[in-house]
Design a protein around this motif. Structure first.
Motif, PDB file in Angstrom:
ATOM      1  N   TYR A 364      -2.908   5.873  10.934  1.00 39.10           N
ATOM      2  CA  TYR A 364      -2.376   6.038   9.593  1.00 39.10           C
ATOM      3  C   TYR A 364      -3.430   5.601   8.595  1.00 39.10           C
ATOM      4  O   TYR A 364      -4.376   4.913   8.928  1.00 39.10           O
ATOM      5  N   PRO A 366      -4.444   3.278   6.040  1.00 41.09           N
ATOM      6  CA  PRO A 366      -3.965   1.949   5.620  1.00 41.09           C
ATOM      7  C   PRO A 366      -3.746   1.836   4.118  1.00 41.09           C
ATOM      8  O   PRO A 366      -3.112   0.901   3.659  1.00 41.09           O
ATOM      9  N   MET A 367      -4.274   2.785   3.362  1.00 44.41           N
ATOM     10  CA  MET A 367      -4.046   2.735   1.915  1.00 44.41           C
ATOM     11  C   MET A 367      -2.652   3.235   1.557  1.00 44.41           C
ATOM     12  O   MET A 367      -2.166   2.999   0.460  1.00 44.41           O
ATOM     13  N   ALA A 368      -2.041   3.948   2.481  1.00 44.98           N
ATOM     14  CA  ALA A 368      -0.748   4.529   2.152  1.00 44.98           C
ATOM     15  C   ALA A 368       0.320   3.449   2.085  1.00 44.98           C
ATOM     16  O   ALA A 368       0.305   2.488   2.842  1.00 44.98           O
ATOM     17  N   ALA A 369       1.236   3.620   1.172  1.00 45.60           N
ATOM     18  CA  ALA A 369       2.271   2.604   1.002  1.00 45.60           C
ATOM     19  C   ALA A 369       3.327   2.696   2.087  1.00 45.60           C
ATOM     20  O   ALA A 369       3.876   1.692   2.511  1.00 45.60           O
ATOM     21  N   HIS A 370       3.590   3.891   2.524  1.00 51.77           N
ATOM     22  CA  HIS A 370       4.670   4.077   3.486  1.00 51.77           C
ATOM     23  C   HIS A 370       4.136   4.770   4.728  1.00 51.77           C
ATOM     24  O   HIS A 370       3.205   5.559   4.646  1.00 51.77           O
ATOM     25  N   PRO A 371       4.720   4.496   5.872  1.00 56.01           N
ATOM     26  CA  PRO A 371       4.271   5.160   7.097  1.00 56.01           C
ATOM     27  C   PRO A 371       4.478   6.668   7.003  1.00 56.01           C
ATOM     28  O   PRO A 371       5.413   7.115   6.336  1.00 56.01           O
TER      29      PRO A 371
ATOM     30  N   PHE B 280     -12.148  -3.006   1.970  1.00 56.04           N
ATOM     31  CA  PHE B 280     -10.861  -2.326   1.788  1.00 56.04           C
ATOM     32  C   PHE B 280      -9.923  -3.191   0.952  1.00 56.04           C
ATOM     33  O   PHE B 280      -9.301  -2.729  -0.007  1.00 56.04           O
ATOM     34  N   ARG B 284      -8.366  -2.627  -2.731  1.00 55.60           N
ATOM     35  CA  ARG B 284      -6.914  -2.624  -2.890  1.00 55.60           C
ATOM     36  C   ARG B 284      -6.508  -3.562  -4.033  1.00 55.60           C
ATOM     37  O   ARG B 284      -5.600  -3.281  -4.818  1.00 55.60           O
ATOM     38  N   THR B 295       6.496  -1.113  -3.827  1.00 50.50           N
ATOM     39  CA  THR B 295       5.786  -1.216  -2.549  1.00 50.50           C
ATOM     40  C   THR B 295       4.376  -0.669  -2.665  1.00 50.50           C
ATOM     41  O   THR B 295       3.741  -0.389  -1.664  1.00 50.50           O
ATOM     42  N   THR B 296       3.899  -0.524  -3.859  1.00 48.02           N
ATOM     43  CA  THR B 296       2.573   0.039  -4.044  1.00 48.02           C
ATOM     44  C   THR B 296       1.544  -0.731  -3.224  1.00 48.02           C
ATOM     45  O   THR B 296       1.629  -1.944  -3.066  1.00 48.02           O
ATOM     46  N   THR B 297       0.567  -0.003  -2.744  1.00 47.99           N
ATOM     47  CA  THR B 297      -0.452  -0.661  -1.942  1.00 47.99           C
ATOM     48  C   THR B 297      -1.478  -1.365  -2.805  1.00 47.99           C
ATOM     49  O   THR B 297      -2.071  -2.351  -2.418  1.00 47.99           O
ATOM     50  N   ASN B 298      -1.711  -0.850  -4.004  1.00 48.41           N
ATOM     51  CA  ASN B 298      -2.738  -1.434  -4.857  1.00 48.41           C
ATOM     52  C   ASN B 298      -2.157  -2.531  -5.747  1.00 48.41           C
ATOM     53  O   ASN B 298      -0.944  -2.638  -5.909  1.00 48.41           O
ATOM     54  N   TRP B 419      -1.808  -8.380   6.789  1.00 47.32           N
ATOM     55  CA  TRP B 419      -1.807  -7.242   7.703  1.00 47.32           C
ATOM     56  C   TRP B 419      -1.285  -7.585   9.089  1.00 47.32           C
ATOM     57  O   TRP B 419      -1.177  -6.711   9.942  1.00 47.32           O
ATOM     58  N   ARG B 423       2.574  -7.061   6.312  1.00 50.43           N
ATOM     59  CA  ARG B 423       2.421  -5.617   6.186  1.00 50.43           C
ATOM     60  C   ARG B 423       1.882  -5.019   7.482  1.00 50.43           C
ATOM     61  O   ARG B 423       0.979  -4.171   7.456  1.00 50.43           O
ATOM     62  N   ARG B 428       5.451  -1.536   7.050  1.00 48.16           N
ATOM     63  CA  ARG B 428       4.364  -0.979   6.263  1.00 48.16           C
ATOM     64  C   ARG B 428       4.558  -1.053   4.753  1.00 48.16           C
ATOM     65  O   ARG B 428       3.600  -0.913   4.002  1.00 48.16           O
TER      66      ARG B 428
END
Lengths: 371, 730
Positions: A364, A366-371, B280, B284, B295-298, B419, B423, B428
């Motif tokens: 996947y 890893p930057m994506a928020a959701h699987p 990474f 981020r 749930t934003t990743t950034n 991680w 997460r 995720r």
């Protein structure tokens, strides 16, 4: 001094004595490239001497995969070591074979005890892997189980098989044509030697090749029908893509190899050309898509030219492979097809001979928020 | 070679020789990075290798200084300028000779990602990468003994002190007195900042003190210094007072100081996370957040510092690259290699002062599941009972609010935790910054809580308290502060009163900057039921009596089981002495890291040494060359023998180091990230066919699944050396 070194020196001296009998193949052969090698021009000049071979003397034609144009003279094999332990189910021999100047092949033969004339499988792993695993008991137990002999060796310009005088800059891929052709000749000479022993079933010979070993296996099987079954694992090939993308080739080396001259030299030895011509009665091609040593597009092109006798296993990653056949089960297919008096069932529907096993690793972004 | 090429090579070599700052025979190795590895790496600099017997790699002299405030004597400097803040941090320096040093080593503990940035960033052409800057006062400031179990200034420990000086005293403020030599003149070099003095003979009794340290020294052989008298201190010009100083080294020797100043660039970085993971995470942190997606990743910290809730500490995200060209200067970045040094465990810690039925200090609270932790740090659980059924009680006062304390997202510690707990693949959408980075008016709008931000203490108090609730009102709305983090837990939404799911018992999630802050917060008498985490090291946790650790999913990271801890369940080892004095001892032993080497503990990461080059650094007999390979070997041998802060990846098996022992039998599957293809780098020992021919370790690993190393070895042996278990996520 070790026995091995002593034997090497003796072999080298003998080889030097034979020098007057030895000459090299002419580079200009009808229908073949006139530029045999791309590096070390000084040595090339010697190697590519235009002097025609004296009739009956040793010479090796590096432009032909088969030995039909060569006249190889093998020295008497030297037994370097033999292991026959009481509780071991196999006997292991280390044989030193010489048939060209300043080069020799160390052969590791393991024969299961109590089996008369067992079928035999040649094992050739990829550049730059050493021969250590052939002296490793777990590996030998796996390969000789169920009554099969195993024969392991390393290819030319691999591990410690570097002829004296070779520059460090000359490596397997920089001299790809020579590495491949020499090693294909070796396979044929090894088969000659194995046949001469008389203790192996030479009607049931298989070859297991990984990476560059897989490439050599394909080329050898195309010119030597004694290889009845061929299993290749991530074989190198489709040179334009492979040279451009394989992680075997370092970034700083890649530019020198992506030249029209180099491509022209290696094109005749691309397994893409030879795979359809293999003489093996059964072929198994296993590719692992996640393995960066062979770009996916090269894997796909090789699979596309597989002969009708081929089964193709496509694994998304190594975990998928382990789930299907286990790390030690990779040797089972050859044993299956080399069984005596049994015809290996091959599905006539080609599409059913292609097996795809998706990656087990969770890929996947890893930057994506959701699987 | 053509003549022109030969000439060019000769010219380049001549220029290199002429411009080299270190003279022939002088070597300087400077590292930056993980504060968790600060102690272990520093000890390896100044102690003989306990396995090979090789002399101390950098010499036996030591000095340390620093702090996290801008006034720190030691800072890391980003060469790209443009307003990029300096990075103040603790520094350890080791050297072999005071007056003619040939070997000098340094380690600046700026934390992992900052260390990697300082190592990788490239200034404009010829400027080089990040560098160490030490204030001139270092030469007249005694060592601060910043590294646990190492005695600074060993080379001068037996020097004789100065004779006594008659002094005149001037009260400058409060009880602070400035001393000058009565009648004029200089004090000796022994009067350095931090030196200990005794003052006697003053007719003002409050001026006479014993065992106090001095400051205000501005040169060697100073003209004056300051110290604190007691209440009632006053000026005294009679000249009857005298001062004596405890023998000490005046500070960092001038020759050592000058050699570092001439060769200040970082030659390596030590990091809790691999460079690919660090980049990474840095991106981020910097990248713009989506305020409508909780749930934003950034995280959107691109143009602002990340603030502590407990002090005015701040971490600054700055962009950099590890391959290609620097994003700010455009200068090319040299190739790098990140070598595994060892595996370090992240401890799950809690304040132990509340021993009530639902307090985290209750002896029944011994374990936590990873998902319970994740929920607490996502703000989805607000009471202590949510962590463990052992804390579910109907006793009076229960339930109690839970106070999760997190680190800044720019730290390797936060990243490892994120991680693997908050997460991982199975969760995720989770993040410790959940409901912060995604919540409108949180860290997007620090002005909303500006007054609260300004009221934070400048430095962390000795015994910190929880930050005050943001008022008014006491519920989660635009006035809650996302940066610094101080938001109520338990999934409160806008305008939800404090009587939330736990009837107002939800505590606040807060943030501490640096490992030091985190441990100090949890170790306070004022922070009952606070929860935290941090990489284990003896120096960090030894003596912290108000901090306990708990097992994670019933795996004890340090001992065979929680009850097998010889210091008592949840307690820390008690060790004393100094390694470089030969007095270091741990009567009841040191951790055996059973959960880690047994594969059952899920929160750990690889400690990497990052250096320039394309090959794995090596070390050749007699193992005394000041190379990065020998540095790594010395660190691994040290940590295997002396201060066991982590499990070395390899250590020498014998005095000749003819073979190495693989001490960490598990690895994390590597994966592609930051544009780098993955390789696990599991290199089997000779004579395996794949010895030294497996691809060099590369790619990310912090989020990787845990496998036995043997699983890669078996694949290599049968299927070929390029086969490996990559791209598996925990």
């Amino acid at each position: 001094m070790s026995n091995r070194n002593c034997l090497r020196i003796v072999a080298t001296l003998l080889a030097v004595l034979l020098t007057s009998l030895i000459s090299f193949t002419p580079c200009a052969v009808a229908g073949q490239s006139t530029t045999a090698f791309s590096s070390n021009q000084a040595q090339q000049a010697t190697r590519n001497s235009p002097t025609p071979p004296p009739s009956g003397n040793f010479y090796e034609d590096f432009n032909f995969l088969s030995l039909e144009k060569s006249h190889m003279l093998a020295l008497t094999p030297a037994l370097v070591g033999k292991s026959d332990l009481p509780n071991s189910p196999f006997i292991r021999e280390h044989i030193h074979l010489t048939w060209r100047l300043q080069d020799s092949v160390d052969l590791y033969i393991a024969i299961p005890k109590g089996v008369s004339k067992p079928p035999v499988v040649l094992y050739l792993y990829s550049y730059p892997e050493t021969a250590a695993r052939f002296q490793n008991d777990p590996w030998t137990l796996n390969t000789t189980s169920r009554g099969y002999a195993s024969v392991g060796f390393v290819s030319f310009l691999t591990a410690d098989r570097i002829p004296v005088g070779r520059l460090a800059s000359e490596w397997f891929v920089s001299d790809l044509q020579e590495s491949l052709v020499t090693s294909v000749h070796d396979v044929q000479m090894i088969l000659n030697y194995l046949a001469s022993r008389g203790d192996l079933d030479m009607d049931r010979v298989g070859m297991f090749g990984v990476g560059s070993g897989g490439t050599i296996g394909i080329l050898a099987s195309a010119v030597d029908p004694r290889i009845k079954a061929l299993e290749v694992f991530n074989p190198w090939g489709d040179w334009p893509s492979w040279l451009a993308k394989s992680t075997v080739v370092a970034k700083e080396q890649r530019e020198k190899l992506l030249t029209p001259e180099f491509m022209g030299n290696v094109a005749p030895y691309d397994p893409i050309r030879w795979l359809p011509k293999v003489k093996a009665e059964n072929v198994c091609i296993q590719n692992v898509r996640s393995d960066s040593t062979v770009p996916v597009e090269s894997q796909e092109k090789i699979e596309a030219v597989a002969p009708d006798v081929a089964e193709i296993l496509q694994f998304g990653d190594y975990d998928a492979l382990v789930k299907v056949e286990t790390a030690t089960g990779v040797f089972d297919w050859l044993k299956l097809v080399l069984q005596p008096d049994k015809k290996y069932p091959l599905d006539p529907d080609k599409s059913k001979r292609v097996h795809n096993y998706p990656a087990m690793g969770q890929k996947y972004d890893p930057m994506a928020a959701h699987p | 070679m053509k003549n022109s090429k030969l000439l060019a090579v000769c010219f380049v070599m001549a220029v290199a020789l002429l411009t080299a700052s270190a003279s022939y025979g002088q070597q300087v190795l400077l590292g930056a990075g993980s504060s968790g590895a600060f102690g272990s790496i520093s000890i390896a600099m100044v102690t003989p290798d306990p396995i090979t017997g090789a002399a101390a790699l950098c010499g036996s002299n030591a000095w340390s200084t620093g702090g996290s405030t801008p006034s720190s004597l030691s800072v890391g400097v980003d060469t790209r300028g443009g307003g990029i803040h300096n990075e103040p941090a603790n520094l350890f320096v080791a050297w072999d000779n005071d007056t003619a040093p040939t070997k000098v080593c340094g380690y600046l503990a700026v934390d992992s990602i900052v260390g990697e940035r300082l190592f990788f960033e490239q200034g404009p052409t010829t400027t080089g990468n990040g560098y160490l800057q030490i204030g001139a006062a270092a030469e007249y400031t005694v060592g601060a003994n910043k590294v646990s179990f190492v005695q600074d200034n060993l080379s001068c420990a037996t020097s004789t002190g100065a004779t006594s000086f008659p002094i005149a005293l001037s009260l400058v403020s409060g009880t602070t007195l400035q001393a000058t030599v009565f009648g004029g003149g200089n004090f000796s070099n022994y009067f350095a900042n931090g030196a200990t003095i005794t003052v006697t003979g003053s007719p003002v009794a409050a001026d006479n003190v014993s065992g106090v340290t001095i400051s205000g020294v501005t040169q060697l052989s100073p003209l004056s210094f300051t110290y604190s008298g007691t209440a009632g201190a006053a000026s005294d010009a009679s000249g009857s007072a005298t001062v004596t100083v405890t023998p000490n080294c005046p500070g960092l020797p001038a020759a050592v100081y000058n050699l570092i100043a001439a060769n200040p660039h970082f030659t390596m970085a030590f990091s809790d996370i691999r460079p690919e993971d660090a980049l990474f995470q840095s991106q981020r942190v910097i990248a713009a957040l989506n305020p409508n997606d909780p749930t934003t990743t950034n995280m959107g910290y691109g143009n602002k510092g990340i603030l502590s809730a407990y002090s005015q500490g701040v971490a600054y995200p700055v962009n950099y690259a590890i391959t290609g060209t620097d994003p700010i200067s455009g200068t090319g970045i040299p190739p790098y290699v990140a070598t595994a040094v060892g595996a370090q465990v992240l401890m799950q810690i809690a304040n132990n002062t509340d021993t009530s039925a639902c307090g985290l200090g209750n002896a029944a609270f011994t374990n936590v599941s990873w998902y319970a932790l994740a929920r607490a740090y996502e703000g989805l659980a607000g009471a202590t009972q949510d962590l463990s059924p052992a804390l579910l009680s109907s006793a009076a006062g229960c339930p109690k609010p839970l106070w999760p304390v997190e680190r800044e997202p720019l730290s390797g510690t936060y990243t490892t935790r994120e991680w693997q707990i908050d997460r991982p693949y199975a969760n995720r959408a989770g993040s410790q910054e959940n409901y912060n980075v995604g919540y409108p008016q949180s860290n997007n709008n620090p002005a909303a809580c500006a007054a609260w931000v300004a009221a934070r203490p400048s430095t962390l108090p000795t015994n910190p308290t929880f930050p005050p609730a943001v008022a008014p009102p006491l519920y989660y709305d635009s006035n809650n502060c996302g940066n610094p983090l101080d938001i109520q837990t338990a999934n409160y939404t806008t305008a939800t009163p404090t009587a939330g799911p736990y009837g107002g018992y939800g505590g606040n999630r807060t943030r501490g900057i640096t490992n030091g802050e985190m441990v100090s917060i949890i170790n306070s008498t004022n922070t009952a039921n606070s929860l935290g985490y941090g990489f284990y090291s003896l120096g960090t946790y030894g003596g912290k009596t108000r901090v306990k650790y708990v097992t994670l999913d019933n795996a004890d990271p340090l001992w065979p089981s929680y009850v097998d801890n010889p210091y008592g369940p949840g307690n820390w080892p008690a060790c004393t002495g100094k390694v470089n004095l030969g007095t270091f001892t741990c009567p009841l032993g040191q951790p055996t890291f059973d959960g880690l080497v047994g594969g059952g503990y899920r929160n750990w990461n690889e400690l990497s040494a990052v250096s320039y080059g394309s090959a794995v650094p090596t070390c050749a007999s007699p193992f005394t060359a000041l190379t990065i390979g020998c540095f790594i070997q010395a660190a691994q041998d040290q940590v295997h023998t002396y201060v066991k802060d982590f499990v070395p990846y390899l250590y020498c098996a014998n005095s000749s180091c003819s073979s190495q022992t693989l001490a960490m039998p598990f690895f994390r599957s590597h994966y592609a990230v930051s544009g780098v293809l993955p390789h696990d780098g599991n290199n089997p020992a000779a004579p395996a066919s794949c010895h030294n021919v497996v691809p060099i370790e590369a790619g990310g690993s912090m989020a990787g699944q845990i496998f036995p190393v043997q699983s890669d070895y078996t694949l290599q042996n049968n299927v070929g050396c390029s086969s490996e278990l990559t791209n598996f996520f925990q």
